[in-house]
Design a protein around this motif. Sequence first.
Motif, PDB file in Angstrom:
ATOM      1  N   UNK A  22       0.776  -1.232   0.000  1.00  0.00           N
ATOM      2  CA  UNK A  22       0.000   0.000   0.000  1.00  0.00           C
ATOM      3  C   UNK A  22       0.801   1.272   0.000  1.00  0.00           C
ATOM      4  N   UNK A  23       2.118   1.173  -0.116  1.00  0.00           N
ATOM      5  CA  UNK A  23       2.968   2.333   0.096  1.00  0.00           C
ATOM      6  C   UNK A  23       3.531   2.901  -1.203  1.00  0.00           C
ATOM      7  N   UNK A  24       4.128   4.082  -1.056  1.00  0.00           N
ATOM      8  CA  UNK A  24       4.931   4.684  -2.111  1.00  0.00           C
ATOM      9  C   UNK A  24       6.204   5.216  -1.461  1.00  0.00           C
ATOM     10  N   UNK A  25       6.862   6.146  -2.103  1.00  0.00           N
ATOM     11  CA  UNK A  25       8.162   6.597  -1.602  1.00  0.00           C
ATOM     12  C   UNK A  25       8.094   7.511  -0.390  1.00  0.00           C
ATOM     13  N   UNK A  26       6.888   7.845   0.075  1.00  0.00           N
ATOM     14  CA  UNK A  26       6.766   8.811   1.168  1.00  0.00           C
ATOM     15  C   UNK A  26       7.526   8.384   2.417  1.00  0.00           C
ATOM     16  N   UNK A  27       7.645   7.085   2.661  1.00  0.00           N
ATOM     17  CA  UNK A  27       8.306   6.616   3.891  1.00  0.00           C
ATOM     18  C   UNK A  27       9.818   6.767   3.856  1.00  0.00           C
ATOM     19  N   UNK A  28      10.392   6.918   2.663  1.00  0.00           N
ATOM     20  CA  UNK A  28      11.853   6.945   2.547  1.00  0.00           C
ATOM     21  C   UNK A  28      12.386   8.191   1.836  1.00  0.00           C
ATOM     22  N   UNK A  29      11.520   9.141   1.550  1.00  0.00           N
ATOM     23  CA  UNK A  29      11.930  10.327   0.792  1.00  0.00           C
ATOM     24  C   UNK A  29      13.044  11.113   1.470  1.00  0.00           C
ATOM     25  N   UNK A  30      13.135  11.006   2.772  1.00  0.00           N
ATOM     26  CA  UNK A  30      14.129  11.794   3.510  1.00  0.00           C
ATOM     27  C   UNK A  30      15.512  11.163   3.504  1.00  0.00           C
ATOM     28  N   UNK A  31      15.623   9.907   3.093  1.00  0.00           N
ATOM     29  CA  UNK A  31      16.909   9.212   3.139  1.00  0.00           C
ATOM     30  C   UNK A  31      17.846   9.721   2.041  1.00  0.00           C
ATOM     31  N   UNK A  32      19.057  10.090   2.419  1.00  0.00           N
ATOM     32  CA  UNK A  32      20.023  10.599   1.457  1.00  0.00           C
ATOM     33  C   UNK A  32      20.647   9.451   0.676  1.00  0.00           C
ATOM     34  N   UNK A  33      20.724   9.580  -0.656  1.00  0.00           N
ATOM     35  CA  UNK A  33      21.268   8.478  -1.463  1.00  0.00           C
ATOM     36  C   UNK A  33      22.797   8.418  -1.464  1.00  0.00           C
ATOM     37  N   UNK A  34      23.455   9.521  -1.144  1.00  0.00           N
ATOM     38  CA  UNK A  34      24.919   9.588  -1.230  1.00  0.00           C
ATOM     39  C   UNK A  34      25.369   9.150  -2.624  1.00  0.00           C
ATOM     40  N   UNK A  35      26.285   8.183  -2.698  1.00  0.00           N
ATOM     41  CA  UNK A  35      26.809   7.761  -4.007  1.00  0.00           C
ATOM     42  C   UNK A  35      26.144   6.472  -4.494  1.00  0.00           C
ATOM     43  N   UNK A  36      24.873   6.298  -4.146  1.00  0.00           N
ATOM     44  CA  UNK A  36      24.082   5.159  -4.605  1.00  0.00           C
ATOM     45  C   UNK A  36      22.954   5.633  -5.505  1.00  0.00           C
ATOM     46  N   UNK A 131       4.783  14.661  12.693  1.00  0.00           N
ATOM     47  CA  UNK A 131       4.213  14.413  11.373  1.00  0.00           C
ATOM     48  C   UNK A 131       4.651  13.069  10.797  1.00  0.00           C
ATOM     49  N   UNK A 132       3.741  12.449  10.075  1.00  0.00           N
ATOM     50  CA  UNK A 132       4.113  11.343   9.215  1.00  0.00           C
ATOM     51  C   UNK A 132       3.265  11.435   7.954  1.00  0.00           C
ATOM     52  N   UNK A 133       3.564  10.601   6.975  1.00  0.00           N
ATOM     53  CA  UNK A 133       3.034  10.826   5.641  1.00  0.00           C
ATOM     54  C   UNK A 133       2.163   9.671   5.160  1.00  0.00           C
ATOM     55  N   UNK A 134       1.096  10.042   4.467  1.00  0.00           N
ATOM     56  CA  UNK A 134       0.217   9.056   3.872  1.00  0.00           C
ATOM     57  C   UNK A 134       0.605   8.861   2.411  1.00  0.00           C
ATOM     58  N   UNK A 135       0.633   7.601   1.936  1.00  0.00           N
ATOM     59  CA  UNK A 135       1.002   7.359   0.540  1.00  0.00           C
ATOM     60  C   UNK A 135      -0.048   7.896  -0.418  1.00  0.00           C
ATOM     61  N   UNK A 136       0.399   8.261  -1.604  1.00  0.00           N
ATOM     62  CA  UNK A 136      -0.502   8.730  -2.656  1.00  0.00           C
ATOM     63  C   UNK A 136      -0.945   7.529  -3.494  1.00  0.00           C
ATOM     64  N   UNK A 137      -1.794   6.703  -2.885  1.00  0.00           N
ATOM     65  CA  UNK A 137      -2.293   5.489  -3.531  1.00  0.00           C
ATOM     66  C   UNK A 137      -3.811   5.470  -3.435  1.00  0.00           C
ATOM     67  N   UNK A 138      -4.482   5.025  -4.483  1.00  0.00           N
ATOM     68  CA  UNK A 138      -5.937   4.914  -4.480  1.00  0.00           C
ATOM     69  C   UNK A 138      -6.364   3.769  -3.566  1.00  0.00           C
ATOM     70  N   UNK A 139      -7.462   3.979  -2.852  1.00  0.00           N
ATOM     71  CA  UNK A 139      -7.960   2.972  -1.913  1.00  0.00           C
ATOM     72  C   UNK A 139      -8.204   1.632  -2.589  1.00  0.00           C
TER      73      UNK A 139
END
Length: 204
Positions: A22-36, A131-139
Amino acid sequence: MKYKWLNQKNNQKLIIFFNGWGMDECVVNHLLPEDYDVLMFYDYNTLETDFDFEKLNIYPKKYLVAWSMGVMTATLFDIDYVSKTAINGTLKSIDDKFGIPKRIYDLTLKGFSPKGAERFIKSMYSDVSGDFYFPNREFENQKTELEALTHYKANQDFKYNRVIISTKDRIIPTKNQCAFWGAEPNTESGHAPFNLYKKWSDLL
């Protein structure tokens, strides 16, 4: 199955993230990719995808980070990883002893509603203040994915080399995860522990 590049800068190292139900990238958007570079798979309504897995051959090193239902789903794809991290999930996602108890899963699916989806997200973040985030997914899309996941069976020969188990998981019970992995909880959080980390490499 859908995919999305969260970072694509022609780096030599690639992190593949199998997201939870049920998720999208909202849970991990804050993670820095560095050199990945970072590639996310999600929405498991079907395991078919238009992603060309041959494109992964350009990366000398590939790392797996799988969360929740993604822990099981990731085992169904033959990718050569340097390391594999399982976060709050097992290879028996719907199981009375090792995953979500079947009765609870069936009741969740039977009575699933928009309010039910909201309650699920709040339970996932039960330990988070602020705050936390809700995914942008249709029910309806989330509901059919919940049904689809009942038909998938993990490759039990798949081996993870790092396991993150949260102490307060209200989605996949902590004790069931411990029973499956033969390990103790090692992270003080709820089902979604990502707020504890600042960069993707912390999860490898």
